[in-house]
Motif scaffolding. Sequence first.
Motif, PDB file in Angstrom:
ATOM      1  N   ALA A  27      -2.690  10.872   4.320  1.00 40.28           N
ATOM      2  CA  ALA A  27      -1.466  11.682   4.334  1.00 40.28           C
ATOM      3  C   ALA A  27      -1.153  12.139   5.751  1.00 40.28           C
ATOM      4  O   ALA A  27       0.007  12.095   6.193  1.00 40.28           O
ATOM      5  CB  ALA A  27      -1.624  12.887   3.404  1.00 40.28           C
ATOM      6  N   SER A  30       0.162   9.277   7.795  1.00 37.30           N
ATOM      7  CA  SER A  30       1.537   8.878   7.458  1.00 37.30           C
ATOM      8  C   SER A  30       2.570   9.634   8.274  1.00 37.30           C
ATOM      9  O   SER A  30       3.728   9.212   8.369  1.00 37.30           O
ATOM     10  CB  SER A  30       1.803   9.086   5.959  1.00 37.30           C
ATOM     11  N   LYS A  31       2.174  10.741   8.872  1.00 37.79           N
ATOM     12  CA  LYS A  31       3.105  11.549   9.664  1.00 37.79           C
ATOM     13  C   LYS A  31       3.162  11.117  11.122  1.00 37.79           C
ATOM     14  O   LYS A  31       3.947  11.661  11.909  1.00 37.79           O
ATOM     15  CB  LYS A  31       2.721  13.033   9.582  1.00 37.79           C
ATOM     16  N   ASN A 164      10.204  -0.302   0.062  1.00 38.09           N
ATOM     17  CA  ASN A 164      10.232   1.091  -0.370  1.00 38.09           C
ATOM     18  C   ASN A 164      10.918   1.192  -1.740  1.00 38.09           C
ATOM     19  O   ASN A 164      12.105   0.937  -1.860  1.00 38.09           O
ATOM     20  CB  ASN A 164      11.002   1.901   0.678  1.00 38.09           C
ATOM     21  N   LEU A 183       6.246   8.208  -4.441  1.00 40.25           N
ATOM     22  CA  LEU A 183       6.482   8.567  -3.049  1.00 40.25           C
ATOM     23  C   LEU A 183       5.178   8.917  -2.344  1.00 40.25           C
ATOM     24  O   LEU A 183       4.931   8.498  -1.201  1.00 40.25           O
ATOM     25  CB  LEU A 183       7.454   9.752  -2.979  1.00 40.25           C
ATOM     26  N   GLN A 186       3.222   5.796  -1.620  1.00 33.41           N
ATOM     27  CA  GLN A 186       3.795   5.048  -0.500  1.00 33.41           C
ATOM     28  C   GLN A 186       3.460   5.706   0.833  1.00 33.41           C
ATOM     29  O   GLN A 186       3.138   5.025   1.815  1.00 33.41           O
ATOM     30  CB  GLN A 186       5.309   4.908  -0.667  1.00 33.41           C
ATOM     31  N   GLU A 187       3.537   7.017   0.871  1.00 35.67           N
ATOM     32  CA  GLU A 187       3.228   7.726   2.114  1.00 35.67           C
ATOM     33  C   GLU A 187       1.769   7.535   2.506  1.00 35.67           C
ATOM     34  O   GLU A 187       1.457   7.247   3.668  1.00 35.67           O
ATOM     35  CB  GLU A 187       3.539   9.224   1.962  1.00 35.67           C
ATOM     36  N   LYS A 191       2.102   3.630   3.978  1.00 35.46           N
ATOM     37  CA  LYS A 191       2.392   3.977   5.366  1.00 35.46           C
ATOM     38  C   LYS A 191       1.147   4.470   6.107  1.00 35.46           C
ATOM     39  O   LYS A 191       0.849   4.020   7.222  1.00 35.46           O
ATOM     40  CB  LYS A 191       3.491   5.044   5.417  1.00 35.46           C
ATOM     41  N   GLY A 192       0.418   5.410   5.503  1.00 36.36           N
ATOM     42  CA  GLY A 192      -0.769   5.955   6.155  1.00 36.36           C
ATOM     43  C   GLY A 192      -1.805   4.893   6.447  1.00 36.36           C
ATOM     44  O   GLY A 192      -2.403   4.877   7.527  1.00 36.36           O
ATOM     45  N   SER A 200      -1.257  -2.233   3.602  1.00 37.56           N
ATOM     46  CA  SER A 200      -0.573  -1.431   2.588  1.00 37.56           C
ATOM     47  C   SER A 200      -0.961  -1.919   1.193  1.00 37.56           C
ATOM     48  O   SER A 200      -1.405  -3.048   1.012  1.00 37.56           O
ATOM     49  CB  SER A 200       0.941  -1.570   2.769  1.00 37.56           C
ATOM     50  N   GLU A 246       9.376   0.858   5.319  1.00 37.30           N
ATOM     51  CA  GLU A 246      10.050   2.005   4.711  1.00 37.30           C
ATOM     52  C   GLU A 246      11.549   1.809   4.603  1.00 37.30           C
ATOM     53  O   GLU A 246      12.203   2.361   3.706  1.00 37.30           O
ATOM     54  CB  GLU A 246       9.736   3.263   5.516  1.00 37.30           C
ATOM     55  N   CYS A 346       2.522  15.146   2.365  1.00 40.09           N
ATOM     56  CA  CYS A 346       3.348  13.932   2.307  1.00 40.09           C
ATOM     57  C   CYS A 346       4.570  14.022   1.398  1.00 40.09           C
ATOM     58  O   CYS A 346       5.412  13.126   1.425  1.00 40.09           O
ATOM     59  CB  CYS A 346       2.486  12.727   1.905  1.00 40.09           C
TER      60      CYS A 346
END
Length: 392
Positions: A27, A30-31, A164, A183, A186-187, A191-192, A200, A246, A346
């Motif tokens: 998480a 992902s940022k 996405n 969601l 996915q995050e 993505k993370g 992924s 995304e 997330c």
Amino acid sequence: METLIIILLALLIAYFGGSALYLFVLALASKVKTRSNFQSVEKRNKFLVMVPAYKEDAVIIESTKRNMALRYQYPKRAFDYVVIADGLKLETVKTLRNLGADVLEVKFEKSTKVKSLQEAMKVYGENRTYNATLILDADNVMDMHFLTKANQYINRGMKAIQGNRAAANGQNTIALLDGLSELANQEMICKGANVLGLSSKLSGSAMVFDFELFKSVVFDLTAIGGFDKELELAFTAKKVFIHFAEDLVIKDEKVGSFQHFSKQRGRWLESQYTFLRKSIKPAFKALLKGNFDYFHKTMQLALPPRALAPFVMLMLVLLSLLTGNVVLITLAIIGTVANFGAYIVCLPFKVLLKNGLKLVVALPKLVLSTLNAFTWMKKSRTEFIHTPHNAV
């Protein structure tokens, strides 16, 4: 007896708490902002869009109508849209063809998505004009620029791409919960994982693959449910990296009842643990050969059901408090904070704030539905449990 209880609690805290810390790390990852530098390659690839549709008369016409509208933005000659019709009504098939879609009618003693895709690839697989294939669910509606963006990713040399799957509906609490769950997945797991240099996850639809790559693995698939997990293992075993994009958006209908939620999760859990058993030995062999991505994908299958994990962690905190063991209490609290923290990090804060009360009220029913999912696992081993769609 007390020692045995402490050991058992320690093992449970290690499993659930370790899983929570893993998700919290994903998480946070992902940022991390990543750059998407597209090369200006003008090549227009040809796509084979495949849409397995098992008794999906309620949604397939509307989704096909909207997806075929992309021919005004990405030329129709550059993609073939194939509905694999399994159990569709004759009038539905006729309407689909009038909309410009190819319709491949199939019939199986026991239907699965894998069988439908294999039949389509038998018919279209020898067409050497295709560069890529896109797999959609019957309810999926592509964003207007989906194929244009997918074309760019293929031109960058990417072989396996997960798009996405944005929620198309949120008409009730369970649909909202399902959308937030998607969601969060996915995050963290898409993505993370990519940010940390790992593949992924695949989600069963909105998946874009190099055509020859997909053809090389599709006929080896045997999954009754969860063919996306089988694909993940097949690709990472070949050291093919799975990218998450995304900006490749499709609208995907979320389950509208707790009963359908239980059936769907039962199918997913069965496939998850089935492929964990099958791949655990090959995973350690792959690790020794330097294929950490495949090993990671297999270990990911050992994660506990994410709808249950926060509540199990809370129970473990309470049980640890009863033992008075400071180490267990500390570890259980850390695991619980990490579990809830992963979702706070997330998920959109505004959505959680706006819908917080009704989500909390629905959580006990969500837990019961997840527990009920285990009762569907046995049936999922021999039969594909279909989740019907009602709206686009």
